[in-house]
Every structure is written in structure tokens, then in C-alpha cells.
Design an enzyme around this catalytic site. Sequence first.
Site, PDB file in Angstrom:
ATOM      1  N   ASP A   1      -4.864  -0.028 -10.243  1.00 12.50           N
ATOM      2  CA  ASP A   1      -6.272  -0.398 -10.378  1.00 12.50           C
ATOM      3  C   ASP A   1      -6.584  -0.892 -11.789  1.00 12.50           C
ATOM      4  O   ASP A   1      -7.252  -1.911 -11.979  1.00 12.50           O
ATOM      5  CB  ASP A   1      -7.173   0.796 -10.059  1.00 12.50           C
TER       6      ASP A   1
ATOM      7  N   GLU B   1      -8.502   8.741 -16.087  1.00  4.98           N
ATOM      8  CA  GLU B   1      -8.747   9.081 -14.680  1.00  4.98           C
ATOM      9  C   GLU B   1      -7.902  10.274 -14.236  1.00  4.98           C
ATOM     10  O   GLU B   1      -8.397  11.182 -13.568  1.00  4.98           O
ATOM     11  CB  GLU B   1      -8.485   7.841 -13.795  1.00  4.98           C
TER      12      GLU B   1
ATOM     13  N   GLY C   1     -12.962   2.198  -2.090  1.00  4.46           N
ATOM     14  CA  GLY C   1     -11.562   1.800  -2.204  1.00  4.46           C
ATOM     15  C   GLY C   1     -11.396   0.475  -2.929  1.00  4.46           C
ATOM     16  O   GLY C   1     -10.329  -0.140  -2.885  1.00  4.46           O
ATOM     17  N   LEU C   2     -12.444   0.020  -3.608  1.00  3.70           N
ATOM     18  CA  LEU C   2     -12.390  -1.260  -4.317  1.00  3.70           C
ATOM     19  C   LEU C   2     -12.353  -1.044  -5.829  1.00  3.70           C
ATOM     20  O   LEU C   2     -12.524  -1.968  -6.613  1.00  3.70           O
ATOM     21  CB  LEU C   2     -13.574  -2.135  -3.896  1.00  3.70           C
TER      22      LEU C   2
ATOM     23  N   TYR D   1      -3.146  12.584   0.497  1.00  3.34           N
ATOM     24  CA  TYR D   1      -2.504  11.743  -0.517  1.00  3.34           C
ATOM     25  C   TYR D   1      -1.348  12.503  -1.159  1.00  3.34           C
ATOM     26  O   TYR D   1      -0.220  11.996  -1.257  1.00  3.34           O
ATOM     27  CB  TYR D   1      -3.541  11.308  -1.560  1.00  3.34           C
TER      28      TYR D   1
ATOM     29  N   ASP E   1       2.940   2.208  -4.957  1.00  2.00           N
ATOM     30  CA  ASP E   1       2.905   2.320  -6.429  1.00  2.00           C
ATOM     31  C   ASP E   1       3.618   3.578  -6.929  1.00  2.00           C
ATOM     32  O   ASP E   1       4.352   3.526  -7.910  1.00  2.00           O
ATOM     33  CB  ASP E   1       1.472   2.218  -6.986  1.00  2.00           C
TER      34      ASP E   1
ATOM     35  N   GLU F   1       0.837  -1.211   0.000  1.00  2.12           N
ATOM     36  CA  GLU F   1       0.000   0.000   0.000  1.00  2.12           C
ATOM     37  C   GLU F   1       0.865   1.252   0.000  1.00  2.12           C
ATOM     38  O   GLU F   1       1.848   1.328   0.745  1.00  2.12           O
ATOM     39  CB  GLU F   1      -0.899  -0.027   1.246  1.00  2.12           C
TER      40      GLU F   1
HETATM   41  P1  ADP Z   1     -13.372   3.753  -6.044  1.00  5.87           P
HETATM   42  O1  ADP Z   1     -12.678   3.601  -7.356  1.00  5.87           O
HETATM   43  O2  ADP Z   1     -12.546   3.271  -4.907  1.00  5.87           O
HETATM   44  O3  ADP Z   1     -14.728   3.144  -6.015  1.00  5.87           O
HETATM   45  P2  ADP Z   1     -13.191   6.501  -6.795  1.00  5.87           P
HETATM   46  O4  ADP Z   1     -13.439   7.775  -6.063  1.00  5.87           O
HETATM   47  O5  ADP Z   1     -11.874   6.299  -7.424  1.00  5.87           O
HETATM   48  O6  ADP Z   1     -13.551   5.311  -5.791  1.00  5.87           O
HETATM   49  O7  ADP Z   1     -14.263   6.333  -7.947  1.00  5.87           O
HETATM   50  C1  ADP Z   1     -15.631   6.511  -7.672  1.00  5.87           C
HETATM   51  C2  ADP Z   1     -16.222   7.358  -8.765  1.00  5.87           C
HETATM   52  O8  ADP Z   1     -16.216   6.643 -10.015  1.00  5.87           O
HETATM   53  C3  ADP Z   1     -17.689   7.685  -8.524  1.00  5.87           C
HETATM   54  O9  ADP Z   1     -17.815   8.856  -7.732  1.00  5.87           O
HETATM   55  C4  ADP Z   1     -18.192   7.905  -9.942  1.00  5.87           C
HETATM   56  O10 ADP Z   1     -17.833   9.189 -10.406  1.00  5.87           O
HETATM   57  C5  ADP Z   1     -17.395   6.897 -10.741  1.00  5.87           C
HETATM   58  N1  ADP Z   1     -18.110   5.611 -10.891  1.00  5.87           N
HETATM   59  C6  ADP Z   1     -17.682   4.405 -10.502  1.00  5.87           C
HETATM   60  N2  ADP Z   1     -18.576   3.435 -10.813  1.00  5.87           N
HETATM   61  C7  ADP Z   1     -19.614   4.065 -11.415  1.00  5.87           C
HETATM   62  C8  ADP Z   1     -20.855   3.622 -11.980  1.00  5.87           C
HETATM   63  N3  ADP Z   1     -21.218   2.335 -11.972  1.00  5.87           N
HETATM   64  N4  ADP Z   1     -21.662   4.560 -12.523  1.00  5.87           N
HETATM   65  C9  ADP Z   1     -21.296   5.858 -12.540  1.00  5.87           C
HETATM   66  N5  ADP Z   1     -20.155   6.319 -12.033  1.00  5.87           N
HETATM   67  C10 ADP Z   1     -19.313   5.452 -11.476  1.00  5.87           C
HETATM   68 MG    MG Z   2     -10.889   4.578  -7.948  1.00  6.86          MG
END
Ligand code: ADP
Ligand code: MG
Length: 392
Positions: free
Chosen positions: A174, A162, A121-122, A233, A34, A31
Site C-alpha cells: 500500500d 501502521e 480495501g482501497l 489474515y 506480498d 493478492e
Molecule cells: P483501508 O486502508 O483499506 O481504507 P484500513 O482499516 O487499513 O482500511 O484503514 C482505515 C483506517 O485508517 C480508519 O479506520 C482510520 O483509523 C484511518 N484513516 C484512514 N483515512 C483517514 C482519514 N481521512 N481520517 C482519519 N482516519 C483515517
Molecule cells: Mg489500509
Amino acid sequence: MTRAPGIHLEVFGSAPHGVWSAPGRVNLIGEHTDYNDGLVLPIALPQRTYAACSPRDDGLLRVHSAQAGATVEVDLASVGPGSPAGWTAYVAGVLWALAQDGHDVRGMDVTVDSEVPVGAGLSSSAALECAVGAAASDLFGLGLLADDASRARLATACVRAENDVAGAPTGGMDQSASLLCRADHALLLDCRTGATEHVSFVLGAGPGADAGHGHVLLVTDTRAEHALNDGQYAQRVASCESAAAELGVSSLRDVDPTGLEGSLAVLSDDVLRRRARHVVTEIARVRAAVAALRQHDLVEVGRLFDASHASLRDDYEVSCDELDVSVEAARAAGALGARMTGGGFGGSSIALLPADAVADAERAIAAAFAERGWRAPASFAVTAGDSAHRDA
Ligand code: ADP
Ligand code: MG
């Protein structure tokens, strides 16, 4: 978590050309390594994000997400750094990055549904990018799913979606996990070279199993949100750069873990020393965990999980009460080891448990949260899933 997403039927009123999916991931160990040219060891989750897609002849992206509960139209010509804002950046950004790489990418109709918890976080973000990227590759004949080298290029495009379009800082773990992992295996990824190895990760059977009962990896989404996340971060990244500069190495990857305290003594302050200690020892723990998995030594894997958590909590200072409590409750219920996973300040933890202790651990974690008046956490057992592919 085997809900069949209801997206196979139609995209904007007609049958989709196809359905593609990509998994979320959980990092077993490694953790905050990276961005230090280090090593990480994620598995793909069984939970996936599905994208039912059809190609268009024009430059329009129409995208619906069941999780966002919205349908949005984006003109691909308007996509770039910071635009569009919000969740559609993760979809439009992938098409933008592929076009930047010289691929002939046009518009798409996309309907998204997901089993990956969002913001836990997944890596729901990479699952979304990689599902869309897989679809674009097949629909526009880009061949980016053909082999690991092509998949690694697609992963890089998804990272740029991203970083550049959504504006979220992230290493490449990821997207690499979502595109390169194999079922029943963890992915050892060298973030310096991009080299990968697939390490068998089957807990249910085999010589590591406990008198035939096996072990389980339990993920707990703490559902904790701490606003500290972003600035912290960037601060950790900056501290690592400062420590590396003071140590005269290009990254903390180059610091030898043997004789570490002697090396760290030259650092100008105790905070830098602790940050560097975490990174160097964590990279060593990834190597040790791979060796232990290969020997089916789950007791050692558990010990390494515990050491990783202590290092993240005390030296790197990225844990929080919810993560600490979930880890401690799992251990008290019989875990061989447990740790926070992901960037920290919320998100999820993992625990390696004998199969017959899982129900107790879930109850103990839920009770510990309820006692403190926190939102109920969500715990679920996972196995190592498969990478992005076409489903239909
Ligand atoms: P994690 O990747 O850990 O779940 P992140 O903050 O990196 O958290 O990403 C979450 C963001 O990705 C959400 O706020 C949204 O903007 C986008 N996202 C992820 N999955 C979806 C989905 N199924 N539909 C729409 N947006 C999504
Ligand atoms: Mg993410």
C-alpha cells in the site's frame, strides 16, 4: 470523485505552510502474495488524501480529520507501539517512525481531508500515512521525496507506523503504491527484493481499445464488513509459512509453478495444498498480466482476473457473498474479467469493462445487492493516478 477538498484554506486558524497529498490504491492482481515474497501489481487511485500542514517548534502534533470529525492533540514523546490508539496512530506513527530513523522531526499542525473511501480495501490508511510523511519530509528538510530510493525509505517508515503504532498487520504494497506509482502506469513490485517496474496502464485508447470505445476499470466498494477479517489474515499467513516449511523453501515464491501439483502432493493436508496453490499460481498470474498489458491483450488480462478470483474464492477462501455477487454481476454485464481485490471478507472488487457496458454493470451490481437486501455498493471508474506529492 474530483471533489476539491476544502482544506487548502487554513490549519488551526492560519494559512498552512503547504498542502500535500497521497493516493489510495487498488491492486490489479497479485493478492495475498506480498507476505510470500511474491509480486503485486497495484495502481494509484485518482482519489487522494490531502494534508494541509504547518511545522511547529515544539513536540506537539495537532491533527484534525474531516472524516473522523475530530481534532486531537498528541505529545510526540508519548508515541510508541499501541499509543496513541485510534486513527491518530496513522499520523503520529509516521513522525515516530521517521524520528526512529534518526530524522530531526518536530511537531506539526495537520488538517486532513480525503477522497479515498475509508475501510474499503482501497488503502485510505496508507494514503493518510504517505500524505503526512510527504509533508514531514518537506517541512523538516528530509529529502525523502527526491527519488524512488528515498521514497522507498519513506514507505518503510509508513509501514512501521501502521504495523507498530497502529498495530495493523500489512505488507508494504500500500505504502509503496502510494509513494512510487506513476500516472497511467501500474507498479510491478517484487516484494522480495523491493524492485519495481512501471507498466503502462491506459485503457481508454491505444491498440487494446474496443473499436475506439476503450475500456474502463470499475471499482466496486461492496461496503460489506465481516468480523472474520483479522484472525483469518493471520491464519493465512501461518498456513503459507507451514506450507513453505513442509516444501523445504524459505517462502512460497520459491515454488516452481510448472509441475505444481506434483510438488504440492507432499503437503500434509488439503487445506495447505489449496493455500499454496493459490499463492504460487497467483504469482504466475501477475507475470502473465504484465506480459498481457504490454501486448495490449485485455482479453487475457480479463481471463487472469477471473482465474485470480476463482483461486481466492475456492483455494484461498477469502472471498464473501458480496464480492462474489459483484464480480458475477459485472461479468454478466459484459466484463472481460472481474475479481475481488485486497485482503477479502469485504472491501472492493474490480471489473475490466468495455466503456459502453459500464453503466449497465453499475446498474446490475446495484440491483443484485438490492435484491438481496444488502447495503447499496458504491461503484466508480478509475484511472491510474500519481504518487504522493506537494500540491500547494
Ligand atoms: P483501508 O486502508 O483499506 O481504507 P484500513 O482499516 O487499513 O482500511 O484503514 C482505515 C483506517 O485508517 C480508519 O479506520 C482510520 O483509523 C484511518 N484513516 C484512514 N483515512 C483517514 C482519514 N481521512 N481520517 C482519519 N482516519 C483515517
Ligand atoms: Mg489500509
